[in-house]
Design a protein around this motif. Sequence first.
Motif, PDB file in Angstrom:
ATOM      1  N   ASN A  49     -34.958  44.333 -53.290  1.00  0.00           N
ATOM      2  CA  ASN A  49     -34.952  43.410 -54.487  1.00  0.00           C
ATOM      3  C   ASN A  49     -33.544  43.967 -55.301  1.00  0.00           C
ATOM      4  O   ASN A  49     -33.469  43.959 -56.580  1.00  0.00           O
ATOM      5  CB  ASN A  49     -36.050  43.747 -55.603  1.00  0.00           C
ATOM      6  CG  ASN A  49     -37.235  43.304 -54.825  1.00  0.00           C
ATOM      7  OD1 ASN A  49     -37.264  42.153 -54.596  1.00  0.00           O
ATOM      8  ND2 ASN A  49     -38.298  44.224 -54.925  1.00  0.00           N
ATOM      9  N   VAL A  50     -32.344  44.008 -54.423  1.00  0.00           N
ATOM     10  CA  VAL A  50     -31.124  44.399 -55.131  1.00  0.00           C
ATOM     11  C   VAL A  50     -30.537  43.032 -55.307  1.00  0.00           C
ATOM     12  O   VAL A  50     -30.530  42.230 -54.286  1.00  0.00           O
ATOM     13  CB  VAL A  50     -30.355  45.256 -54.354  1.00  0.00           C
ATOM     14  CG1 VAL A  50     -29.020  45.414 -54.861  1.00  0.00           C
ATOM     15  CG2 VAL A  50     -30.744  46.685 -54.222  1.00  0.00           C
ATOM     16  N   ARG A  51     -29.840  42.890 -56.425  1.00  0.00           N
ATOM     17  CA  ARG A  51     -29.026  41.565 -56.723  1.00  0.00           C
ATOM     18  C   ARG A  51     -27.760  41.393 -56.092  1.00  0.00           C
ATOM     19  O   ARG A  51     -26.821  42.503 -56.089  1.00  0.00           O
ATOM     20  CB  ARG A  51     -28.939  41.100 -58.134  1.00  0.00           C
ATOM     21  CG  ARG A  51     -30.507  41.209 -58.556  1.00  0.00           C
ATOM     22  CD  ARG A  51     -30.299  40.658 -60.242  1.00  0.00           C
ATOM     23  NE  ARG A  51     -30.125  41.483 -61.158  1.00  0.00           N
ATOM     24  CZ  ARG A  51     -30.779  42.633 -61.758  1.00  0.00           C
ATOM     25  NH1 ARG A  51     -31.778  42.911 -61.487  1.00  0.00           N
ATOM     26  NH2 ARG A  51     -30.067  43.092 -62.758  1.00  0.00           N
ATOM     27  N   VAL A  52     -27.264  40.456 -55.272  1.00  0.00           N
ATOM     28  CA  VAL A  52     -26.277  40.201 -54.386  1.00  0.00           C
ATOM     29  C   VAL A  52     -25.752  38.935 -55.030  1.00  0.00           C
ATOM     30  O   VAL A  52     -26.541  37.996 -55.103  1.00  0.00           O
ATOM     31  CB  VAL A  52     -26.162  40.354 -53.002  1.00  0.00           C
ATOM     32  CG1 VAL A  52     -25.039  40.502 -52.421  1.00  0.00           C
ATOM     33  CG2 VAL A  52     -27.245  41.514 -52.621  1.00  0.00           C
ATOM     34  N   SER A  53     -24.523  38.890 -55.497  1.00  0.00           N
ATOM     35  CA  SER A  53     -23.806  37.632 -55.809  1.00  0.00           C
ATOM     36  C   SER A  53     -22.674  37.357 -55.187  1.00  0.00           C
ATOM     37  O   SER A  53     -21.598  38.198 -54.948  1.00  0.00           O
ATOM     38  CB  SER A  53     -23.865  37.595 -57.319  1.00  0.00           C
ATOM     39  OG  SER A  53     -23.005  36.762 -57.801  1.00  0.00           O
ATOM     40  N   ASN A  54     -22.080  36.126 -55.253  1.00  0.00           N
ATOM     41  CA  ASN A  54     -20.551  35.595 -54.810  1.00  0.00           C
ATOM     42  C   ASN A  54     -19.924  34.941 -56.070  1.00  0.00           C
ATOM     43  O   ASN A  54     -18.971  34.575 -55.917  1.00  0.00           O
ATOM     44  CB  ASN A  54     -20.752  34.396 -53.919  1.00  0.00           C
ATOM     45  CG  ASN A  54     -21.782  33.303 -54.417  1.00  0.00           C
ATOM     46  OD1 ASN A  54     -22.047  33.272 -55.836  1.00  0.00           O
ATOM     47  ND2 ASN A  54     -22.038  32.303 -53.670  1.00  0.00           N
ATOM     48  N   GLY A  55     -20.302  35.568 -57.339  1.00  0.00           N
ATOM     49  CA  GLY A  55     -19.720  35.358 -58.372  1.00  0.00           C
ATOM     50  C   GLY A  55     -20.403  33.944 -59.033  1.00  0.00           C
ATOM     51  O   GLY A  55     -19.876  33.725 -60.341  1.00  0.00           O
ATOM     52  N   ARG A  56     -21.434  33.394 -58.447  1.00  0.00           N
ATOM     53  CA  ARG A  56     -21.906  32.100 -59.032  1.00  0.00           C
ATOM     54  C   ARG A  56     -23.336  32.117 -58.590  1.00  0.00           C
ATOM     55  O   ARG A  56     -24.412  31.956 -59.552  1.00  0.00           O
ATOM     56  CB  ARG A  56     -21.085  31.034 -58.683  1.00  0.00           C
ATOM     57  CG  ARG A  56     -21.768  29.788 -58.989  1.00  0.00           C
ATOM     58  CD  ARG A  56     -21.242  28.186 -58.352  1.00  0.00           C
ATOM     59  NE  ARG A  56     -21.709  27.149 -59.089  1.00  0.00           N
ATOM     60  CZ  ARG A  56     -21.228  26.704 -60.097  1.00  0.00           C
ATOM     61  NH1 ARG A  56     -19.921  27.138 -60.470  1.00  0.00           N
ATOM     62  NH2 ARG A  56     -21.657  25.620 -60.696  1.00  0.00           N
TER      63      ARG A  56
END
Length: 550
Positions: A49-56
């Motif tokens: 449940n860790v949030r991972v993002s590509n900037g969008r």
Amino acid sequence: MSRAKCFSLGLSLACLMAAPSLADILGGRVFEDLNRNGQADPDEPGIANVRVSNGRNVTLTDESGAYELRVNGDSIVFITKPSGYMTPLDGYRLPRFHYLHRPDGSPSGLRYPGIEPTGPLPERIDFALHRQEEPAAFEAILFADPQPQTEEELDYIRDGVVSELIGTGAAFGMTMGDILFDDLSMFPRYNSIIAMLGIPWYNVPGNHELNLLAPSDEYSLETFSKWYGPPYYAFEYANAVFVVLDNVRYKGAAPTPDNPRGGGGYDGALGEAQLAWLKAELKHVPTDRLLVLAMHIPLLTRGDPRGVEDRQALFDLLEDYPNLYAMAGHTHTTEHVWIGEEDGYRGEEAFHHHVLTTVSGSWWSGPFDADALPISVQRDGTPRGYHRMQVNGTDLRVNFKAAGRPESHQMRIMVDAAHHGPQGGYRDFRPGELYDGRINEDQVAAASVVVNLFDGGPRSKVRFQVDDGAWADMRRVTTIDPSYLEWAERHATVIKPWVPPSPSTHLWVADLPDGLGPGTHLVSVAATDEFGTTHHGHKVLEITGSSANR
């Protein structure tokens, strides 16, 4: 899909594997780095449940800590640090929670170094975390606009602010942008000075971190990102979620013979991609959490309502968060704005937007003090300084600290006997006359008590008392601080030319009681600020005999 490189994003980048891939699906794992070697070893557990993002887009890791994310072209992949964990820190105590993806590197011709070519997208990027204790009650140090223009001004940051904070018990620190003043070659020295505080330090981009020869906003923060990572991101600490926003939109380089560095101008905006990321991020943030926004340009101020162009879209995302606080820098004035329905915010109650006092004050202007540091009073009369944020659960308080002064230095008390006006001070005053503690009895009827509560605002309450008389409420006004007016007149040759006196939003006035006769009197002030903290101040006032009797 052919195999590409594998990165474990800790203190080192490791796990080189095979040939490049044209695939844009990135996989990896967020793991607990038990031995803190920066690599995902086989026996180290994943973190769910860790949030991972590509900037969008934002995705969550599964029970094993694994994630998949689509990445297209130049981008930055980053995680949101979860509560109870910490990311690795580099040698400057800067959090490492991201992977910079620039296959061909930053565009050429940026003047200051950007990001070196990273090659094809790795098949895997693993993010390291380690456990840390995060009590519900903690402190954070808040800087705004250190903004050194020269190497000597870096000395002032070192000696005038950082030195007094050595040994701080704060959990981390943050800077609200304008870390530097256009000369981005100063990043290494600046970072090494801040690192002496020994705590993790998060950074917000400002308009003076722009790479001014960038052709557009898209690549204007390449040097910033080289040092600090994504220009917008989030992290958790205990029960709080901190969201860093990039709200400086660069209009592109416009070099001229007089300005070869570019400087095409900027305005305040968030942009569609950042708002999409924030919407996706907030889907995973419970509405009962404390939500703290950090940015450079204020969303709006009462003196300049232009602020951030697309703030309404931001307000729409925030309306369900009752425990909301937003902080900014940029103006080199201190201000509290309560943003409510009249501003387009539809939450149940107005939320608190705080424009912080700057580390550099009036851009390191003014005469030197006994320690060879510029006095550098802000143009609203506030001493240069910083803030301490105290958090306990969802309760938040922020305390102003004047650099080099005791914690109790929260106000300036003046007795104004009509010596000044908004157009400027008199030429023929003696030093200190405009806020002296001595008047004659003929001036009493026209005299006022003026209080600059340095971190006061529209919900602050200020009262005063003379000797043992009754306490009386003071009236908040927006005008120029008379002491700064005199200071600016007296030291005009050593104040930077763009620092004229500016109306202060934290001045209170009241008539001095007419019945005061000659003698020595005590003026006492009790002020309750926007966070409910009460401050006390005193001024000794001497009233001499009538000038007609001299």
